[in-house]
Structure formats: structure tokens, C-alpha cells
Design an enzyme around this catalytic site. Structure first.
Site, PDB file in Angstrom:
ATOM      1  N   ASP A 158     -15.671  55.091 -23.252  1.00 52.58           N
ATOM      2  CA  ASP A 158     -15.964  56.313 -24.013  1.00 52.58           C
ATOM      3  C   ASP A 158     -17.405  56.787 -23.793  1.00 52.58           C
ATOM      4  OD1 ASP A 158     -15.666  58.324 -25.916  1.00 52.58           O
ATOM      5  OD2 ASP A 158     -15.846  56.993 -27.634  1.00 52.58           O
TER       6      ASP A 158
ATOM      7  N   ASP B  27     -11.190  60.945 -20.681  1.00 55.79           N
ATOM      8  CA  ASP B  27     -11.840  60.299 -21.821  1.00 55.79           C
ATOM      9  C   ASP B  27     -11.068  59.041 -22.205  1.00 55.79           C
ATOM     10  OD1 ASP B  27     -13.673  59.869 -23.821  1.00 55.79           O
ATOM     11  OD2 ASP B  27     -13.211  61.681 -24.964  1.00 55.79           O
TER      12      ASP B  27
ATOM     13  N   GLU C  47     -20.893  64.890 -27.078  1.00 58.51           N
ATOM     14  CA  GLU C  47     -19.495  64.932 -27.548  1.00 58.51           C
ATOM     15  C   GLU C  47     -19.333  64.205 -28.877  1.00 58.51           C
ATOM     16  OE1 GLU C  47     -15.336  63.324 -27.990  1.00 58.51           O
ATOM     17  OE2 GLU C  47     -17.214  62.234 -27.713  1.00 58.51           O
ATOM     18  N   GLU C  48     -20.037  63.098 -29.026  1.00 58.80           N
ATOM     19  CA  GLU C  48     -19.845  62.247 -30.192  1.00 58.80           C
ATOM     20  C   GLU C  48     -20.461  62.849 -31.458  1.00 58.80           C
ATOM     21  OE1 GLU C  48     -17.944  59.828 -30.128  1.00 58.80           O
ATOM     22  OE2 GLU C  48     -18.024  58.767 -28.218  1.00 58.80           O
TER      23      GLU C  48
ATOM     24  N   HIS D 135     -14.544  53.160 -30.496  1.00 62.04           N
ATOM     25  CA  HIS D 135     -15.629  53.254 -31.474  1.00 62.04           C
ATOM     26  C   HIS D 135     -15.983  51.902 -32.111  1.00 62.04           C
ATOM     27  CE1 HIS D 135     -15.556  57.892 -32.210  1.00 62.04           C
ATOM     28  NE2 HIS D 135     -15.786  57.573 -30.942  1.00 62.04           N
TER      29      HIS D 135
END
Length: 386
Positions: free
Chosen positions: A139, A232, A185-186, A335
């Protein structure tokens, strides 16, 4: 204007019919593996990305510089552009955080602004602020590495194709390749419309109002994107990627067909039936063959409108066609601090790399333009010079 309409219709029909051509088995077998360059400790492509790279931090700057150095050293014919923006975040205490997107483009020679439709390959390079020490290998460090390797594999073939032509036929679609390495993006705190997709939101908004010259084939940079392929959460074992959008299911089917062919040719290292794995098993009977892209046979009624929020959203909202390559369910390490280099399944990483490269090669109609023997000689010379 009325006289132009039949010609424009004819151009549209021809473009659709000539936008994709298959690679031969010999070419698929010859596609180079990233090999040592994807080594998680010392690999020239992947290892430098496997670090904390939160937007606006030194780690982010270091990874961005790695991308720039890679293109300048290996792919000097690609055009590099930076897209800069800034924004406050829920954790920045009013301070604006910089977000820097890198845009790498390879267009045919002697083409003007607004004349080229592009296959746009995309991944984000930032990592999540929490948990502390988060690397984000799937990621999306690994997807970024996949795109760098794909660009280098395609480059010489693109040059050979364009140099072999006496000029593009007026009825041919003028095609290039673009790689977007997106920042921000996060989410910094929790995912919302304003705390996420910082780089892609800014880029899509700017491109919407960056108009090409009058009478250009494509109105603006968004219009120039023929297909936006977003990678992704790739690199964990056993991924299952649905077909999310009816309008690009045809492209998904092409990639799925390539996956099937690569598996049949014994080129997928993660396959339980890969020749090396079969050789080690006492029972040589082939096992059921999994498929990363398992919805090739999905019918029109199977598209219910659901999708995963990601960097494609600001582009899709402006009419860009999207092929989203993200597994559902997400990898177990999503995550989590375990989304690190050691938890990558390197066979799967290599398989995705080969598949994306092959898809781009077919899109750009590069059959007959790869020279793998020459590439291997160059690779050998570079290694012996070290």
C-alpha cells in the site's frame, strides 16, 4: 462542420477497433523478470521505496528522488513533470502539508500538445501516518515498483516501433504511455472526502481546467487519458480482484485473458502449477488454478454500482474511464504494521509486474518490437561494470 462529422465517426470506429492487439506466446515468455531489482533489502527498484514516506516528510522526498533518478538514469526519453499542491490536514495544526505528484510521459515523436491519447498507469507512493513505523509494502510500494519496471521494459520497444514508422497514418490513433505516482492518498486521521486523496484531487481539478490549444484532438489532459489503470494493495498472496466498472469490463477481460495465457505458459510464479513447484511435489497432478482476475465472465447484471474509494475517484467524477486493480477483500495486512517488506509474497509481486507490463504492451501494440536478447546483453554489461 457537417462535413467533418462522418470523418470523426470513422476515426472513432477505427480507434476502437485498433486500440488493442495481443502479444505472442514468445513475447510473453520473453518478458523480463525484475529479479534482484525487487530484492527487499538491496534491490535497485523496490528497496528504496520500502520506507516510511508520509507526505511532507524526508522519507517522502527521498522516495520521490528515487523515482526521478530512476527515470533520468534508465529512461531519459520520458518527460517528467511535478504537480505541486498543499493543504492543511486534521493532524497538521493549521500548517499546510506539501503534496507532490510525479507525472512521467512517453509520447510518440513529433506529436503536439493535445494530440496523444494515453494509457495512464497509476499508483500512490505515500504511506500512512499511523501506525508508527508503517511501511505500506502493498500500500503501495510494490505497485510503484511494478510501474517502474513496466516502463523500462516497454521503453525500447516503444522507441523501435516509433522509429520503424515513416510517420503515423492520419487514421491511426496516436497513443502514448503515462505513469502517475501520486502523493497524499492516505488519510491523516480518518477517511473523509477532505482527509484523503490530496494529490489526486488537486491534479484532477487542475487538469480539468488546463485546456489544450483549439482544434486539438483532446480537450485537456483528462480527456487525453484513454484508460486510467490504478494499482493498489498488490503484493499479498492469493489476491482476488473484481471487475468494478461495466464500461471498462472489456479491458478487465483483456487483462484476465493475459493472466490465463501467462499461467498456461508457466510464467506465473505464484501458481501452484508453476514448473518449479510441480518438480518439487511428489504428486505431479496439477491443482486447481486460481485467478487474480476472477470475474472475466461477469455479465452486465453483475455490476451493482459499488466500488472502492481510491485515487481514481476525482478522475472518474470528471468522466475518465477507470480500470481499478485492487483486491477485495483487502490483504490481511491492510493498514497494519505487518504491511512490510517481509510480508510481501514476492512471487505474486512478480506475477502482477509481468501481467501489467504485458497489458501495457498489448495496449501499445508492441508485438514484434521487443528485443529481449539485446536487453539481456545490456543487463549483463551493466552488472559486470559494477
Amino acid at each position: 462542420m457537417l462535413l467533418l462529422l462522418p470523418l470523426l465517426s470513422l476515426l472513432s470506429i477505427l480507434s476502437l477497433g485498433s486500440a488493442y492487439s495481443t502479444l505472442s506466446d514468445d513475447t510473453l515468455n520473453g518478458l523480463p523478470s525484475p529479479g534482484d531489482e525487487f530484492d527487499i533489502k538491496q534491490g535497485k527498484i523496490l528497496a528504496p521505496i520500502l520506507q516510511e514516506r508520509v507526505s511532507g516528510t524526508p522519507g517522502s522526498t527521498a522516495v520521490l528522488q528515487h523515482f526521478v533518478d530512476f527515470f533520468k538514469t534508465n529512461l531519459p526519453k520520458w518527460t517528467l513533470e511535478f504537480h505541486n499542491s498543499s493543504s492543511t490536514t486534521p493532524t497538521s495544526n493549521g500548517k499546510k502539508i506539501p503534496f507532490i505528484n510525479l507525472i512521467a510521459t512517453r509520447d510518440p515523436p513529433n506529436t503536439g500538445v493535445g494530440e496523444v491519447g494515453r494509457l495512464t498507469l497509476v499508483a500512490h507512493y505515500d504511506s500512512k501516518l499511523t501506525p508508527k513505523g508503517f511501511i505500506g509494502a502493498t500500500d503501495s510500494a510494490a505497485p510503484c515498483a511494478m510501474l517502474l519496471h513496466a516502463a523500462r521494459t516497454l521503453d525500447a520497444a516503444l522507441t523501435k516501433k516509433w522509429e520503424s514508422s515513416d510517420g503515423l497514418d492520419e487514421l491511426d490513433e496516436v497513443k502514448g504511455v503515462q505513469i502517475l505516482l501520486l502523493d497524499g492518498e492516505e488519510a491523516f486521521h480518518s477517511w473523509t472526502d477532505t482527509d484523503s486523496l490530496y494529490g489526486s484531487r488537486a491534479l484532477a481539478a487542475d487538469w480539468e481546467t488546463s485546456f489544450h490549444p483549439a482544434m486539438s484532438t483532446y480537450r485537456n489532459p483528462l480527456d487525453s487519458i484513454s484508460l486510467f489503470v490504478l494499482l493498489d494493495l498488490l503484493g499479498a498472496s492469493g489476491p482476488r480482484v473484481p471487475s468494478y466498472f461495466k464500461t471498462t469490463h472489456w479491458a478487465y477481460k483483456h487483462m484476465a485473458a493475459l493472466e490465463h495465457r501467462l499461467r498456461e505458459l508457466g510464467q506465473f510464479k505464484s501458481s501452484p502449477n508453476h514448473p518449479k513447484k510441480l518438480a518439487k511435489r511428489q504428486n505431479k497432478k496439477e491443482r486447481d488454478e486460481p485467478q487474480f482476475l476472477h470475474e472475466a465472465d461477469k455479465g452486465d447484471n453483475g455490476f451493482l454500482g459499488g466500488f472502492v474509494q481510491d485515487d481514481h475517484v476525482p478522475f472518474m467524477a470528471r468522466g475518465v474511464e477507470i480500470l481499478h486493480i485492487i483486491p477485495t477483500p483487502f490483504p490481511k495486512v491492510w493498514h497494519e504494521i505487518e504491511d512490510d517488506a517481509e510480508h510481501l509474497d514476492m512471487d505474486t509481486v512478480e506475477d502482477w509486474t509481468r501481467l501489467v507490463t504485458a497489458f501495457a504492451g498489448e495496449w501499445m501494440e508492441l508485438e514484434g518490437f521487443f528485443d529481449f536478447k539485446k536487453d539481456k546483453r545490456k543487463e549483463y554489461r551493466e552488472k559486470t561494470e559494477l
